[in-house]
Design a protein around this motif. Sequence first.
Motif, PDB file in Angstrom:
ATOM      1  N   GLY A   3       0.838  -1.184   0.000  1.00 58.71           N
ATOM      2  CA  GLY A   3       0.000   0.000   0.000  1.00 58.71           C
ATOM      3  C   GLY A   3       0.874   1.234   0.000  1.00 58.71           C
ATOM      4  N   THR A   4       0.245   2.385   0.021  1.00 60.85           N
ATOM      5  CA  THR A   4       0.975   3.649  -0.004  1.00 60.85           C
ATOM      6  C   THR A   4       0.764   4.371   1.309  1.00 60.85           C
ATOM      7  OG1 THR A   4       0.597   3.799  -2.368  1.00 60.85           O
ATOM      8  CG2 THR A   4       1.265   5.809  -1.262  1.00 60.85           C
ATOM      9  N   GLU A   5       1.833   4.544   2.070  1.00 61.56           N
ATOM     10  CA  GLU A   5       1.741   5.248   3.337  1.00 61.56           C
ATOM     11  C   GLU A   5       1.976   6.732   3.101  1.00 61.56           C
ATOM     12  OE1 GLU A   5       3.585   5.219   7.856  1.00 61.56           O
ATOM     13  OE2 GLU A   5       4.239   3.749   6.369  1.00 61.56           O
ATOM     14  N   TRP A 178      -3.443   5.678   5.449  1.00 63.05           N
ATOM     15  CA  TRP A 178      -2.753   5.155   4.284  1.00 63.05           C
ATOM     16  C   TRP A 178      -3.691   5.148   3.090  1.00 63.05           C
ATOM     17  CZ3 TRP A 178      -3.347   2.437   8.852  1.00 63.05           C
ATOM     18  CH2 TRP A 178      -2.219   2.355   9.667  1.00 63.05           C
ATOM     19  N   ARG A 179      -3.062   5.084   1.943  1.00 66.46           N
ATOM     20  CA  ARG A 179      -3.794   4.923   0.691  1.00 66.46           C
ATOM     21  C   ARG A 179      -3.599   3.492   0.218  1.00 66.46           C
ATOM     22  NH1 ARG A 179      -5.066   8.684  -2.994  1.00 66.46           N
ATOM     23  NH2 ARG A 179      -6.589   7.888  -4.488  1.00 66.46           N
ATOM     24  N   VAL A 180      -4.669   2.799  -0.127  1.00 62.51           N
ATOM     25  CA  VAL A 180      -4.606   1.465  -0.713  1.00 62.51           C
ATOM     26  C   VAL A 180      -4.872   1.634  -2.206  1.00 62.51           C
ATOM     27  CG1 VAL A 180      -5.440  -0.904  -0.616  1.00 62.51           C
ATOM     28  CG2 VAL A 180      -5.531   0.528   1.436  1.00 62.51           C
ATOM     29  N   SER A 181      -3.803   1.537  -3.002  1.00 56.51           N
ATOM     30  CA  SER A 181      -3.944   1.733  -4.439  1.00 56.51           C
ATOM     31  C   SER A 181      -4.771   0.607  -5.047  1.00 56.51           C
ATOM     32  CB  SER A 181      -2.565   1.777  -5.111  1.00 56.51           C
ATOM     33  OG  SER A 181      -1.793   2.831  -4.577  1.00 56.51           O
ATOM     34  N   ARG A 182      -5.432   0.895  -6.132  1.00 56.62           N
ATOM     35  CA  ARG A 182      -6.325  -0.090  -6.739  1.00 56.62           C
ATOM     36  C   ARG A 182      -5.566  -1.376  -7.058  1.00 56.62           C
ATOM     37  NH1 ARG A 182      -7.674   1.371 -12.986  1.00 56.62           N
ATOM     38  NH2 ARG A 182      -5.563   1.438 -13.785  1.00 56.62           N
ATOM     39  N   TRP A 364     -16.858  -1.346 -13.344  1.00 60.64           N
ATOM     40  CA  TRP A 364     -15.881  -1.736 -14.370  1.00 60.64           C
ATOM     41  C   TRP A 364     -14.649  -0.822 -14.362  1.00 60.64           C
ATOM     42  CZ3 TRP A 364     -21.146  -1.517 -15.449  1.00 60.64           C
ATOM     43  CH2 TRP A 364     -21.771  -2.746 -15.682  1.00 60.64           C
ATOM     44  N   ASN A 365     -14.401  -0.172 -13.224  1.00 59.04           N
ATOM     45  CA  ASN A 365     -13.327   0.816 -13.177  1.00 59.04           C
ATOM     46  C   ASN A 365     -12.726   0.860 -11.781  1.00 59.04           C
ATOM     47  OD1 ASN A 365     -11.623   2.950 -13.849  1.00 59.04           O
ATOM     48  ND2 ASN A 365     -13.168   4.488 -13.334  1.00 59.04           N
ATOM     49  N   PRO A 366     -11.856  -0.093 -11.414  1.00 54.53           N
ATOM     50  CA  PRO A 366     -11.290  -0.125 -10.068  1.00 54.53           C
ATOM     51  C   PRO A 366     -10.534   1.155  -9.723  1.00 54.53           C
ATOM     52  CG  PRO A 366     -10.852  -2.179 -11.223  1.00 54.53           C
ATOM     53  CD  PRO A 366     -11.393  -1.220 -12.238  1.00 54.53           C
ATOM     54  N   THR A 367     -10.737   1.638  -8.501  1.00 50.96           N
ATOM     55  CA  THR A 367     -10.049   2.846  -8.030  1.00 50.96           C
ATOM     56  C   THR A 367      -9.484   2.577  -6.632  1.00 50.96           C
ATOM     57  OG1 THR A 367     -12.212   3.692  -7.312  1.00 50.96           O
ATOM     58  CG2 THR A 367     -11.379   4.449  -9.435  1.00 50.96           C
ATOM     59  N   ASP A 368      -9.136   3.632  -5.913  1.00 48.25           N
ATOM     60  CA  ASP A 368      -8.413   3.498  -4.650  1.00 48.25           C
ATOM     61  C   ASP A 368      -9.344   3.479  -3.445  1.00 48.25           C
ATOM     62  OD1 ASP A 368      -6.227   3.662  -6.284  1.00 48.25           O
ATOM     63  OD2 ASP A 368      -5.671   5.705  -5.698  1.00 48.25           O
ATOM     64  N   ILE A 369      -8.773   2.970  -2.357  1.00 50.52           N
ATOM     65  CA  ILE A 369      -9.425   2.982  -1.047  1.00 50.52           C
ATOM     66  C   ILE A 369      -8.487   3.709  -0.086  1.00 50.52           C
ATOM     67  CG2 ILE A 369     -10.062   1.524   0.924  1.00 50.52           C
ATOM     68  CD1 ILE A 369     -12.176   1.505  -1.233  1.00 50.52           C
ATOM     69  N   HIS A 370      -9.059   4.421   0.868  1.00 50.70           N
ATOM     70  CA  HIS A 370      -8.249   5.129   1.855  1.00 50.70           C
ATOM     71  C   HIS A 370      -8.612   4.633   3.250  1.00 50.70           C
ATOM     72  CE1 HIS A 370      -5.484   8.366   2.859  1.00 50.70           C
ATOM     73  NE2 HIS A 370      -6.261   8.634   3.895  1.00 50.70           N
TER      74      HIS A 370
END
Length: 774
Positions: A3-5, A178-182, A364-370
């Motif tokens: 993930g992205t911290e 944190w950011r959880v990238s797709r 049909w378009n995966p994106t990010d979760i925070h």
Amino acid sequence: MIGTELSDPLARRRYQGLKSSRPMAVDVRWGEAGRISVRAGSILSITNVDGGGVAWVTTLGPEARQFSAAALDLGAAAEVTLDPESFDAREMAGLAASRDSSLEGATGCKIFDAETEAGELFVTKVLEDATLFVIAPVSREFLSVGGGGRFAVRVQPPAGGSSDVILPDPLGKVVDEWRVSRGTALAYELKRGQFVQVIDVEGQQCSDFMAMRASSLDAGVERFIDSTVSRTMARNAYPSPGLHDKFFDQDIRPLLSVRQDTVGRHDTFALACTARGYEERGFPGHLNCSDNISAAFDPYGIQARKAWPAINFFFNSWIDQADHRIASDEAWSRPGDHVVMEALTDLVCVSTACPDDVDPINGWNPTDIHVRIYEEDSSITHSVSWRANPEDAEQLTRHSAFHPRTSKLTTSFHVARSLWMPVHFDATGTVEEYWACKKAATIQDMSGLRKFDVVGPDAVELLQHCMTRDVAKLSQHRGFYALMCDARGSVLDDGTLFRLEDTAFRWCCGSDNSALHLREQAEALGLDVRVLSLGDRVQNLAIQGPKSRDILREVVFTQPSRPALDNLKWFGFTVARLHDRDGPMFMLCRTGFTGELGYEIFCDRNDAVEIWDGLMAAGEKHGLTPMGSAALDPLRLEAGLMIAGAEFGPDSDAMESGLGFAVDFKKPAFIGREALERNATAPRRKLVGLKFTGMEAPHHGDPIFVGREQVGVVTSGAMSHELGHAIAMARVAIECAETGGTLEVGRLDGHMKRLPATVVDLPFIDPKREKARA
């Protein structure tokens, strides 16, 4: 950690590289101050939904200490000094206090006044980053003369250049985020008492969640969220905050409790997506959440699995009632929607940003979760999302103004539209509250009722067109029960209409669609009338039971120009004050939903606690008892009082729903009249009462049989404590509706068990309404 911290504090609010920048929205109701973050270059648009309401705007920049409209391009707009007494200023006061300031001397600009037409739009540009408040102040005389309003606020981020998305404001003190990238997963630790917030950044993005008990891991045993155990303990398919809100492990020990949910639709049945699932559909090697969860959990020594059970937040799934298959479709979540959970023990958690791009679940378009973690003492409110209409901005359910008193007496609450309402009280319980209403008096918070003021020179013409009763015959200080029907004669809503003045009416009803319908009809007919929403500014109590009038005599003060308490007849009302001419004002109506002698009080939310205290003090010697919603159901059923979603709805007209008494065929034309006249002469179904010999009450939707043939359906059922047996209301074929006839209610799929019943007239008790008319 996968993930992205984000360690940079400034980076915690904005994130680069997102594909789109969607508008943010908030709805501001009368007496409120709606908050939204804005940044330089954004376009702010505010719509006066109801028309006629006053609105102010003010801002507070990152370095500012005092509120003003400096961050907006308002030209020569007139400056106003904000009056904190005219709106809910608590959030603004808290923000000012955090800057070592106050609301004293705060200013803004007026953007709408009392002459504004419904639908009028205000648009301006944001000059600098700021916190924006849109304020809808109240008039001090609204209880007697009418008022209200609602404003839809939309902020479109600047076009071109950076496509940053601003996340929702933090709900408390953030420990980490944190950011959880797709297409990835992130594992993290959560301490007991901390809160985790899972945010859908751009909307319609699913996020699998799993949590392991840390103490079990330390002992070499894996204990984690078990969906079957959780559903069993909750006794429901979907956990719901405030009612059954916990997730359990295999040892039936609680792990997490849901604190906030802004969507309400999540998957608690299926596995996280797997490699095998994609392979069997022709997508070998596709990223999947199960493998991502295993990789994220690996540093903690957790065994990898090809298929992980998980709670999939924002995954819109359900079980089809016809074939019991699990079905799914596009997620309901919108940008910034979230779930917040409290850790009930130390945990190791994982969150994913689902990579599924071959199904509708992620659009049909995966994106990010925070993901955000909040400290233990965070004051995150217990709430779920509520929208009166799909196009409205979401609002979180909140407590009524009587909550400071009711919360000391019970922990059992349920959602009633936008508010939490008591179900029953700890010291009494449902049965005792039921008998208190029959023998003494009860006080019940009914603030979830919707209230709208219909004002203007053409108010009577609009209401005559939309209502089934003759509005022209209604005098000031009088009300009546009425219906709104569609062209088929189906009931859109029911409620009580009060006449405040010649051109001002108050409609107290069950659905926000009432206001939409009235506004649509006013526009179609070209009428000069406004339909104003009172929102949650007006709270109301029901004082019901044979001692209710005695209690009110001790606290009600009325001016000589208003009807006196003892002169109020059924459906009459007055404007009164508590104790004396200087006490808080309220509207007192001789109405109720129990079948007993009773009254209802409508008051400003700022006066709610004082009025509750005054009534409880006066009612102590009369046995006044707080009552919840559970006791109301058998009371209203015994009295033969119908409710939406049970006795009436889109599948039946007013006559079939037992509401013919509220239809006046002698008045001029109204919507639905032709259909109702036709159906009244040749009805196919009728609402009847059913009396049972035993105490087992049927449920809404149970089928009714004559032999093998279904002839009707139960609309409501309950145990009648006064009669000593179960009763029900049911809609049956007219051929089977004769009083004294025998029918059977089917249980266990309608065939394995039958409850014999006798058809009786409605209401079950007090057929002439002598108690209410006393």
